[in-house]
Write an enzyme that holds these catalytic residues in place. Structure first.
Site, PDB file in Angstrom:
ATOM      1  N   GLU A 266       0.899  -1.172   0.000  1.00 57.09           N
ATOM      2  CA  GLU A 266       0.000   0.000   0.000  1.00 57.09           C
ATOM      3  C   GLU A 266       0.928   1.209   0.000  1.00 57.09           C
ATOM      4  O   GLU A 266       1.478   1.590   1.020  1.00 57.09           O
ATOM      5  CB  GLU A 266      -0.901  -0.072   1.239  1.00 57.09           C
ATOM      6  CG  GLU A 266      -2.088   0.837   1.169  1.00 57.09           C
ATOM      7  CD  GLU A 266      -1.858   2.117   1.911  1.00 57.09           C
ATOM      8  OE1 GLU A 266      -1.615   3.141   1.233  1.00 57.09           O
ATOM      9  OE2 GLU A 266      -1.895   2.109   3.152  1.00 57.09           O
ATOM     10  N   CYS A 300      -1.346   9.088   2.672  1.00 58.57           N
ATOM     11  CA  CYS A 300      -1.227   8.565   1.304  1.00 58.57           C
ATOM     12  C   CYS A 300      -2.478   8.920   0.518  1.00 58.57           C
ATOM     13  O   CYS A 300      -2.456   8.926  -0.704  1.00 58.57           O
ATOM     14  CB  CYS A 300      -0.940   7.076   1.297  1.00 58.57           C
ATOM     15  SG  CYS A 300      -2.115   6.147   2.228  1.00 58.57           S
TER      16      CYS A 300
HETATM   17  C1  UN1 Z   1      -2.417   6.220   4.959  1.00 64.71           C
HETATM   18  O1  UN1 Z   1      -2.285   7.410   4.722  1.00 64.71           O
HETATM   19  O2  UN1 Z   1      -1.457   5.414   4.826  1.00 64.71           O
HETATM   20  O3  UN1 Z   1      -8.227   7.018   4.275  1.00 64.71           O
HETATM   21  C2  UN1 Z   1      -3.678   5.617   5.470  1.00 64.71           C
HETATM   22  C3  UN1 Z   1      -7.519   7.609   5.101  1.00 64.71           C
HETATM   23  C4  UN1 Z   1      -7.166   6.885   6.367  1.00 64.71           C
HETATM   24  C5  UN1 Z   1      -6.025   5.965   6.159  1.00 64.71           C
HETATM   25  C6  UN1 Z   1      -4.844   6.561   5.495  1.00 64.71           C
HETATM   26  N1  UN1 Z   1      -8.322   6.147   6.804  1.00 64.71           N
HETATM   27  O4  UN1 Z   1      -7.118   8.754   4.924  1.00 64.71           O
END
Ligand code: UN1
Length: 513
Positions: A266, A300
């Site tokens: 991921e 992310c």
């Molecule tokens: C991440 O940034 O690795 O959807 C995870 C989101 C959070 C998870 C982010 N629930 O922004």
């Protein structure tokens, strides 16, 4: 009210110097000389240090985990689920303290720190239900008096490599699922956030002890990149689940692939929101601004690009600039502030470098960036969220900078907007703001967004745990969290049982002796 960090650290079991690893309730001291000093980006102060595990420690943890797996896989899944339920309860009790430490060690706003712990609680709840639903299919055999079905078995050791930006939730996504599936876990957290990891291990430790879980079912190992490399190359670790940069993911994926292990990746995103001519602009502002500046642009799922229809461009951009003017940047533990610091000075340097590169390619900043200084910003990690008008094919726009830099791109037709949205190497999250059903459905269709997540009238970040989380292309293709992401943590076995008194062969093949 001023947060008493020392009380929080005490409650979570953080010492001045913390051991390098834990196999559950056994915390290991190492002979390694190395230590990681955790420094808060909030005020620049050293919080505590943690020893760094050596290769010998890593091997000890893996061997302990291997032994533990032999026992753990015999425990019925609903019983494992019951332990995850207890872990969720322990998190509820510690939500405030752990959320506060997340905020202080990582720098995200307190609201988001609490939200992250809530995300852990949610995945525990999900996993408890899942522990009674690890369903396999049954099939009709082509042969008489035969039965076919498939079942799911645990893999063994799941290696978890997590990033600083979600220092605790991503571990919980992986661990809660891996556990109910019957696996044992070894967690290598980010070197930038070791203390939140130690705190999590202390929280789960009590559940392990209360349930007499053998040492080695839930392991933590604090290390640098070497531990990640050992894990990726280690045939004793059938699955490596890694969250972080595309660069890191390519290295993990290549190493795990070379030994034909499984990896769940991921990685980076370059997420866009399309603001259509039929968008509710006021609602869109909330999604866009939270998406761009939440976690100081270090998710992310952060909104990095806005692709705005020409007919609403001026109006929307005016609202956006006004909203940016209202942002309060400062101590994330002060709930009045919207935006905290970046994780460290390297991140600040990369933010500044990206701004320069963007300008050099022709980007026009309509909200200027910069590093904040003064009494409230002594850590040197606070930066101004900024906005630039760009072209999608600028090199810097194609790249994920983990900082609050928002790029604006104008479009005329929806096909063009979708092509722009898809026209980056990453494929994590995407969104369209529109009240027009045709536009929304086109965006969600096979000709629409190419991302793992595609939303309508919601921003790109802040996904719920119930859906599978992850994305395509350079995002790595893995799916964590909800839906049937659990299948990545198990091996599928197809079983055919003959209860006839002859042994007919499939495909009608005759073989008589
Ligand atoms: C991440 O940034 O690795 O959807 C995870 C989101 C959070 C998870 C982010 N629930 O922004």
């Amino acid at each position: 009210m001023k947060t008493n960090i020392n009380a929080v650290l005490k409650q979570l079991g953080i010492e001045e110097i913390n051991p390098a690893y834990s196999t559950g309730s056994n915390w290991g001291k190492t002979n390694s000389e190395k230590a990681i000093e955790s420094q808060s980006p909030v005020d620049g102060k050293k919080i505590a240090s943690v020893q760094v595990a050596a290769e010998k420690d890593y091997n000890f943890v893996v061997e302990t985990a291997q032994k533990a797996f032999l026992e753990w896989r015999k425990v019925p899944a609903p019983k494992r689920g019951e332990m995850v339920r207890q872990f969720g309860e322990a998190l509820r009790i510690n939500k405030e303290a752990l959320g506060t430490l997340v905020s202080y060690e990582m720098g995200k706003s307190l609201q988001e720190g609490f939200g992250e712990v809530q995300e852990m609680i949610d995945i525990c709840d999900f996993a408890v239900g899942l522990s009674r639903q690890l369903y396999g299919l049954t099939m009709h055999s082509e042969r008489p008096n035969h039965r076919m079905y498939e079942q799911w078995h645990p893999l063994g050791i799941v290696g978890i490599i997590s990033a600083f930006n979600f220092p605790v939730a991503v571990w919980a996504w992986n661990t809660a699922l891996a556990w109910v599936c019957g696996n044992v876990c070894i967690w290598k957290p980010s070197e930038k956030t070791p203390l939140t990891a130690i705190a999590c291990q202390h929280i789960i430790e009590k559940v392990l002890i209360a349930n007499e879980v053998p040492e080695g079912v839930c392991n933590l190992i604090i290390g640098d990149r070497i531990v990640g490399e050992l894990m990726s190359n280690d045939g004793r670790v059938p699955l490596v689940s890694a969250t972080g940069s595309t660069r890191m993911g390519k290295a993990v994926g290549a190493a795990v692939g070379a030994r034909l292990g499984k990896s769940l990746l991921e990685l980076g995103g370059n997420n866009a929101i399309i603001i259509s001519k039929d968008a509710d602009l006021d609602m869109s502002i909330i999604g866009a601004v939270f998406g761009a500046v939440g976690t100081a642009g270090q998710r992310c799922t952060t909104t990095r690009r806005l692709i705005i229809h020409e007919s609403v461009y001026d109006n929307f951009v005016a609202k956006l600039v006004k909203a940016y003017g209202q942002l309060r940047i400062g101590d994330p533990l002060d709930q009045h502030n919207h935006v905290g610091p970046l994780i460290d000075k390297d991140a600040v340097a990369s933010y500044l470098d990206s701004i320069e590169k963007c300008k050099a390619e022709g980007g026009k900043f309509i909200v200027e960036g910069g590093v904040l200084s003064g009494a409230d910003y002594t850590s040197g990690c606070y930066v101004k969220p900024c906005i630039a008008e760009v072209k999608n094919d600028y090199k810097i726009v194609q790249h994920e900078t983990f900082a609050p830099i928002l790029y604006l791109i104008k479009y005329t037709a929806l096909d063009e907007a979708i092509a722009l949205q898809n026209g980056v190497p990453q494929g994590l999250s995407s969104a369209i703001m529109t009240l027009n059903l045709r536009e929304a459905e086109q965006f969600l269709s096979a000709q629409g967004s190419d991302c793992g997540i595609a939303n309508v009238n919601i921003g790109t970040s802040g996904a719920e745990i119930g859906g599978a989380f992850g994305g395509e292309k350079e995002t790595g293709g893995g799916r964590e969290s909800g839906s049937d992401a659990w299948k990545a943590y198990m091996r599928r076995q197809t079983n055919t049982i003959n209860y006839a008194n002859t042994l007919p062969l499939a495909q009608g093949i005759k073989f008589d002796l």
